[in-house]
Design a protein around this motif. Sequence first.
Motif, PDB file in Angstrom:
ATOM      1  N   ASP A  18      -8.573  -1.284  -9.457  1.00  0.00           N
ATOM      2  CA  ASP A  18      -8.761   0.170  -9.597  1.00  0.00           C
ATOM      3  C   ASP A  18      -7.651   0.953  -8.789  1.00  0.00           C
ATOM      4  O   ASP A  18      -6.980   1.947  -9.196  1.00  0.00           O
ATOM      5  CB  ASP A  18     -10.064   0.881  -9.436  1.00  0.00           C
ATOM      6  CG  ASP A  18     -11.021   0.298 -10.058  1.00  0.00           C
ATOM      7  OD1 ASP A  18     -10.876  -0.182 -11.268  1.00  0.00           O
ATOM      8  OD2 ASP A  18     -12.087   0.238  -9.655  1.00  0.00           O
ATOM      9  N   LEU A  19      -7.343   0.442  -7.427  1.00  0.00           N
ATOM     10  CA  LEU A  19      -6.370   1.083  -6.774  1.00  0.00           C
ATOM     11  C   LEU A  19      -4.742   1.142  -7.329  1.00  0.00           C
ATOM     12  O   LEU A  19      -4.094   1.778  -7.255  1.00  0.00           O
ATOM     13  CB  LEU A  19      -6.287   0.630  -5.125  1.00  0.00           C
ATOM     14  CG  LEU A  19      -7.471   0.631  -4.511  1.00  0.00           C
ATOM     15  CD1 LEU A  19      -7.553  -0.085  -3.330  1.00  0.00           C
ATOM     16  CD2 LEU A  19      -7.554   2.182  -4.200  1.00  0.00           C
ATOM     17  N   VAL A  20      -4.632  -0.197  -8.055  1.00  0.00           N
ATOM     18  CA  VAL A  20      -3.378  -0.532  -8.788  1.00  0.00           C
ATOM     19  C   VAL A  20      -3.339   0.653  -9.874  1.00  0.00           C
ATOM     20  O   VAL A  20      -2.105   1.367  -9.968  1.00  0.00           O
ATOM     21  CB  VAL A  20      -3.375  -1.963  -9.212  1.00  0.00           C
ATOM     22  CG1 VAL A  20      -2.103  -2.029 -10.209  1.00  0.00           C
ATOM     23  CG2 VAL A  20      -3.190  -2.887  -8.260  1.00  0.00           C
ATOM     24  N   LYS A  21      -4.448   0.897 -10.651  1.00  0.00           N
ATOM     25  CA  LYS A  21      -4.290   1.639 -11.733  1.00  0.00           C
ATOM     26  C   LYS A  21      -4.133   3.039 -11.352  1.00  0.00           C
ATOM     27  O   LYS A  21      -3.689   3.987 -12.207  1.00  0.00           O
ATOM     28  CB  LYS A  21      -5.692   1.454 -12.562  1.00  0.00           C
ATOM     29  CG  LYS A  21      -5.835   0.160 -13.183  1.00  0.00           C
ATOM     30  CD  LYS A  21      -6.949   0.024 -13.826  1.00  0.00           C
ATOM     31  CE  LYS A  21      -7.206  -1.581 -14.183  1.00  0.00           C
ATOM     32  NZ  LYS A  21      -8.520  -2.032 -14.641  1.00  0.00           N
ATOM     33  N   ASN A  22      -4.689   3.550 -10.156  1.00  0.00           N
ATOM     34  CA  ASN A  22      -4.541   5.091  -9.831  1.00  0.00           C
ATOM     35  C   ASN A  22      -3.325   5.332  -8.839  1.00  0.00           C
ATOM     36  O   ASN A  22      -3.087   6.368  -8.557  1.00  0.00           O
ATOM     37  CB  ASN A  22      -5.819   5.327  -9.016  1.00  0.00           C
ATOM     38  CG  ASN A  22      -5.920   4.890  -7.571  1.00  0.00           C
ATOM     39  OD1 ASN A  22      -5.040   4.279  -7.044  1.00  0.00           O
ATOM     40  ND2 ASN A  22      -7.230   4.989  -7.248  1.00  0.00           N
ATOM     41  N   GLY A  23      -2.620   4.203  -8.617  1.00  0.00           N
ATOM     42  CA  GLY A  23      -1.306   4.263  -7.989  1.00  0.00           C
ATOM     43  C   GLY A  23      -1.313   4.105  -6.568  1.00  0.00           C
ATOM     44  O   GLY A  23      -0.007   4.444  -5.714  1.00  0.00           O
ATOM     45  N   ASP A  24      -2.531   3.957  -5.918  1.00  0.00           N
ATOM     46  CA  ASP A  24      -2.678   3.911  -4.488  1.00  0.00           C
ATOM     47  C   ASP A  24      -1.789   2.509  -3.929  1.00  0.00           C
ATOM     48  O   ASP A  24      -1.389   2.487  -2.770  1.00  0.00           O
ATOM     49  CB  ASP A  24      -4.049   3.805  -3.871  1.00  0.00           C
ATOM     50  CG  ASP A  24      -4.717   5.231  -4.262  1.00  0.00           C
ATOM     51  OD1 ASP A  24      -3.965   6.052  -4.285  1.00  0.00           O
ATOM     52  OD2 ASP A  24      -5.820   5.309  -3.943  1.00  0.00           O
ATOM     53  N   ILE A  25      -1.527   1.363  -5.094  1.00  0.00           N
ATOM     54  CA  ILE A  25      -1.232   0.146  -4.386  1.00  0.00           C
ATOM     55  C   ILE A  25      -0.162   0.149  -5.616  1.00  0.00           C
ATOM     56  O   ILE A  25      -0.334   0.101  -6.677  1.00  0.00           O
ATOM     57  CB  ILE A  25      -2.074  -1.010  -4.434  1.00  0.00           C
ATOM     58  CG1 ILE A  25      -2.954  -0.650  -3.350  1.00  0.00           C
ATOM     59  CG2 ILE A  25      -1.652  -2.155  -4.698  1.00  0.00           C
ATOM     60  CD1 ILE A  25      -4.127  -1.710  -3.061  1.00  0.00           C
ATOM     61  N   ALA A  35       0.827  -1.241   0.091  1.00  0.00           N
ATOM     62  CA  ALA A  35      -0.178  -0.067   0.018  1.00  0.00           C
ATOM     63  C   ALA A  35       0.804   1.217  -0.132  1.00  0.00           C
ATOM     64  O   ALA A  35       1.736   1.384   0.929  1.00  0.00           O
ATOM     65  CB  ALA A  35      -0.831  -0.039   1.269  1.00  0.00           C
ATOM     66  N   ASN A  36       0.733   2.196  -0.819  1.00  0.00           N
ATOM     67  CA  ASN A  36       1.432   3.207  -1.198  1.00  0.00           C
ATOM     68  C   ASN A  36       0.915   4.438  -0.184  1.00  0.00           C
ATOM     69  O   ASN A  36       1.467   5.514  -0.124  1.00  0.00           O
ATOM     70  CB  ASN A  36       1.612   3.906  -2.487  1.00  0.00           C
ATOM     71  CG  ASN A  36       2.291   2.951  -3.239  1.00  0.00           C
ATOM     72  OD1 ASN A  36       3.305   2.376  -3.034  1.00  0.00           O
ATOM     73  ND2 ASN A  36       1.981   2.915  -4.721  1.00  0.00           N
ATOM     74  N   LYS A  37      -0.271   4.126   0.382  1.00  0.00           N
ATOM     75  CA  LYS A  37      -0.970   5.125   1.408  1.00  0.00           C
ATOM     76  C   LYS A  37      -1.955   4.350   2.264  1.00  0.00           C
ATOM     77  O   LYS A  37      -2.055   3.234   1.966  1.00  0.00           O
ATOM     78  CB  LYS A  37      -1.628   6.227   0.627  1.00  0.00           C
ATOM     79  CG  LYS A  37      -2.681   5.848  -0.357  1.00  0.00           C
ATOM     80  CD  LYS A  37      -3.385   6.949  -1.165  1.00  0.00           C
ATOM     81  CE  LYS A  37      -4.336   7.649  -0.357  1.00  0.00           C
ATOM     82  NZ  LYS A  37      -5.191   8.670  -1.486  1.00  0.00           N
ATOM     83  N   ARG A  38      -2.712   5.180   3.318  1.00  0.00           N
ATOM     84  CA  ARG A  38      -3.456   4.433   4.096  1.00  0.00           C
ATOM     85  C   ARG A  38      -4.752   4.017   3.200  1.00  0.00           C
ATOM     86  O   ARG A  38      -5.246   5.266   2.826  1.00  0.00           O
ATOM     87  CB  ARG A  38      -3.777   5.067   5.332  1.00  0.00           C
ATOM     88  CG  ARG A  38      -4.649   4.458   6.185  1.00  0.00           C
ATOM     89  CD  ARG A  38      -4.827   4.825   7.448  1.00  0.00           C
ATOM     90  NE  ARG A  38      -5.539   3.983   8.552  1.00  0.00           N
ATOM     91  CZ  ARG A  38      -6.919   3.959   8.707  1.00  0.00           C
ATOM     92  NH1 ARG A  38      -7.679   4.559   7.849  1.00  0.00           N
ATOM     93  NH2 ARG A  38      -7.486   3.058   9.628  1.00  0.00           N
TER      94      ARG A  38
END
Length: 221
Positions: free
Chosen positions: A211-218, A177-180
């Motif tokens: 979707d979280l992979v695609k937006n950079g959150d993960i 996870a790149n953020k909480r």
Amino acid sequence: MEEVDEVVEENAEFLEESDEDGGVTAQSVLQDIENAWLNEKFAPEILPHQSDAVECMLQQISHMEDNMKSLGKGSMKSLIHQMEINRIRFIISSYLRCRLEKIEQYAMHILTEEAQRGREDGYLSSDELRFAKDYLSSIELLFRTLALQHMPNVLQKFEIETMTVKPNIHAHVFLRANKRITGIIVPGTVDEEVDFEEGSQHIVQYSAVADLVKNGDIQLI
């Protein structure tokens, strides 16, 4: 060792030079490509293309090669610069090759999905889209040729939809996870939600975090 450290510092300084328009550094673009490469490598489906970042780094490689012309062939500086260029080229080529392999494997599915997106939202670059269409046409032509030559009439009808192969988006992936992130619904449970703390690592079904992979959150790892 001092000479090696000096060259490493020169490479770092070069990659940290800012873009004149947006303050984006070559180092940050390279990191974006490395992240995109890992995501593409581990995601079951094809992801939005990063053509602009690839083109930017190819230009940076050209600049680095121009800088090398002032160095003596066979010198330690020249060798280390070349190693860094080779590393960047490997990342870019591996990223592009991974995408082409997915296009070949899931051509019909990818083209069907792509047709439902707008021009600005497309996952494929213009070259990849052309490749996918040409590849699918070649498969159709090969099938028709073989069918006419070797198959009975009842089997000669070509229905490409029945041959469509789809990626397994329910496959499990390893991620950081790149953020909480809160409220992730775990597939296979009754609306169970989990939270990811920044920097935490997990194994979950890809469909839950696509979707979280695609937006950079993960980040897939």
